[in-house]
Motif scaffolding. Sequence first.
Motif, PDB file in Angstrom:
ATOM      1  N   CYS A  20       0.867  -1.179   0.000  1.00 60.82           N
ATOM      2  CA  CYS A  20       0.000   0.000   0.000  1.00 60.82           C
ATOM      3  C   CYS A  20       0.906   1.232   0.000  1.00 60.82           C
ATOM      4  O   CYS A  20       1.862   1.324   0.766  1.00 60.82           O
ATOM      5  N   MET A  77      -4.862  -0.492  10.272  1.00 63.79           N
ATOM      6  CA  MET A  77      -3.742   0.019  11.036  1.00 63.79           C
ATOM      7  C   MET A  77      -4.176   0.322  12.480  1.00 63.79           C
ATOM      8  O   MET A  77      -3.351   0.613  13.333  1.00 63.79           O
ATOM      9  N   PHE A  85       1.561   2.930   3.381  1.00 63.40           N
ATOM     10  CA  PHE A  85       1.927   2.095   4.535  1.00 63.40           C
ATOM     11  C   PHE A  85       3.176   2.640   5.229  1.00 63.40           C
ATOM     12  O   PHE A  85       4.208   2.854   4.585  1.00 63.40           O
TER      13      PHE A  85
HETATM   14  S1  SF4 Z   1      -4.473   0.387   6.832  1.00 65.68           S
HETATM   15 FE1  SF4 Z   1      -3.245   2.028   5.956  1.00 65.68          FE
HETATM   16  S2  SF4 Z   1      -1.421   1.003   5.120  1.00 65.68           S
HETATM   17 FE2  SF4 Z   1      -2.944  -0.564   5.451  1.00 65.68          FE
HETATM   18  S3  SF4 Z   1      -3.978  -0.755   3.462  1.00 65.68           S
HETATM   19 FE3  SF4 Z   1      -5.207   0.637   4.718  1.00 65.68          FE
HETATM   20  S4  SF4 Z   1      -4.439   2.638   4.185  1.00 65.68           S
HETATM   21 FE4  SF4 Z   1      -2.889   1.193   3.437  1.00 65.68          FE
END
Ligand code: SF4
Lengths: 94, 373
Positions: free
Chosen positions: B336, B353, B339
């Motif tokens: 991603c 996250m 990330f």
């Molecule tokens: S939680 Fe954050 S890093 Fe993970 S896929 Fe979703 S937006 Fe991307």
Amino acid sequence: MCLGIPAQIMAITDAERCMAKVNVGGVLREVNIACIVDEEHPIEQCVGDWTLVHVGFALSRIDEDEAQRTLELLAELGELQQELDAMERSGAAA
Amino acid sequence: MKFVDEFRDNQKAQYLQRAIHELAAQLEPTLSRPLQIMEFCGGHTHTIFRYGIEQMLPKSIEMVHGPGCPVCVLPMGRVDDCVTLAERPEVIFTTFGDAMRVPGSRKSLLQARADGADVRMVYSPMDALTLARKHPEREVVFFALGFETTMPSTALTVLQAEREGIKNFSLFCNHITTAPTIKAVLDEPDLMLDGFLAPGHVAMVIGLQPFEFIARDYHKPLVITGFEPLDILQSLWMVLKQFTENRCVVENQYARVVQPTGNQAGLQAIHNVFETREFFELRGLGSIDHSGVSMRANYTPYDAERKFAMPNLTVTDPKDCQCGAVIKGLIKPWECQIFGKKCNPENPMGALMVSSEGACAAYYNHGYTGKAA
Ligand code: SF4
């Protein structure tokens, strides 16, 4: 929220509402035990049982070994303290 | 191998690891790509990372971390509804701690609380009911979320409120169901999953039957799995064993807790209070048929959705969030684009996250950024 925490039933506090006092890692708290009571295992026989408690509800009976192993696992995952804190700091006290 | 020492029974762990490698070696000649096995449940994801289970596996087996973290699949629009509810002056909004930091399009519940809304973390829906008893002049709303594991607790709490005639308590019902969510993952056109480790505590409530279509109609082996590292290794071995024997069934590795028929009292309570929604939106997965439940009409007085006007808007995720692709196993978290940069546990953009059970948080917290793994 999803993992559940082992607890031992110490006393029945309100048979009609299926409430019992349990010991969870040294913390005493009331939980609902409606899901582990049935004709073959009436509520008065539940004292001493080990159960897996999810968000304040006992959802299954487990044996003592399983309870100990699960407590150790939760401690290693860092979730035991989190659960106990959530119990103690639960907004109901405020 | 460095993690094996951390197993409480590392002899058993090594034995299972060898057995897995042996089966994988048998299978390898028949494979054109690695086998992908999805652990659906965030609890499993957590254990897999904590014990470095992926590093113990042969190259021919890849774990895909599924959508089974209820906090992670909560759509932004739902968080916005929570905030709107919490901002009403008469409302005490109660929630599990996990949900506090999930970003909404305006703010999270944590920010709403900082701005003056009465938001309280509770350990149990029963604690929310206690608050309602204590504060008859306020409206106590409980944010009901989770898969089938938490459904008996909210259903029984509503039944208790009804029995006591408590009028100032309601649920904002966001429960989701496991089998339709797995089905949605299976119906993805570019899916490559070969087998499943299924959540033991969901099965403890609903039993084995709701999982059977996955083996029968989709021909994917599925093993109901416990939460210890050894449980996960054993279940992986059971899945591989099905491949080598050309079988495809639902097996129960977690029989010490899971009864094949589930928990009757819990199921009865769920059935009394909830009914299937036609569809429900999950973050990253979109709208899924029959994936959620709402409250039956006879519990209208306890249904926050009917009791309060709710905006109920669908809000699209920020453009650079790729949670959906991660949940479906199409990309790894570090792929991603934001990330670890714009999206990190301190300042999560996507829900994966937020919770320690989310795949992105798990990767981030264990220092996997793509190179090491
Ligand atoms: S939680 Fe954050 S890093 Fe993970 S896929 Fe979703 S937006 Fe991307």
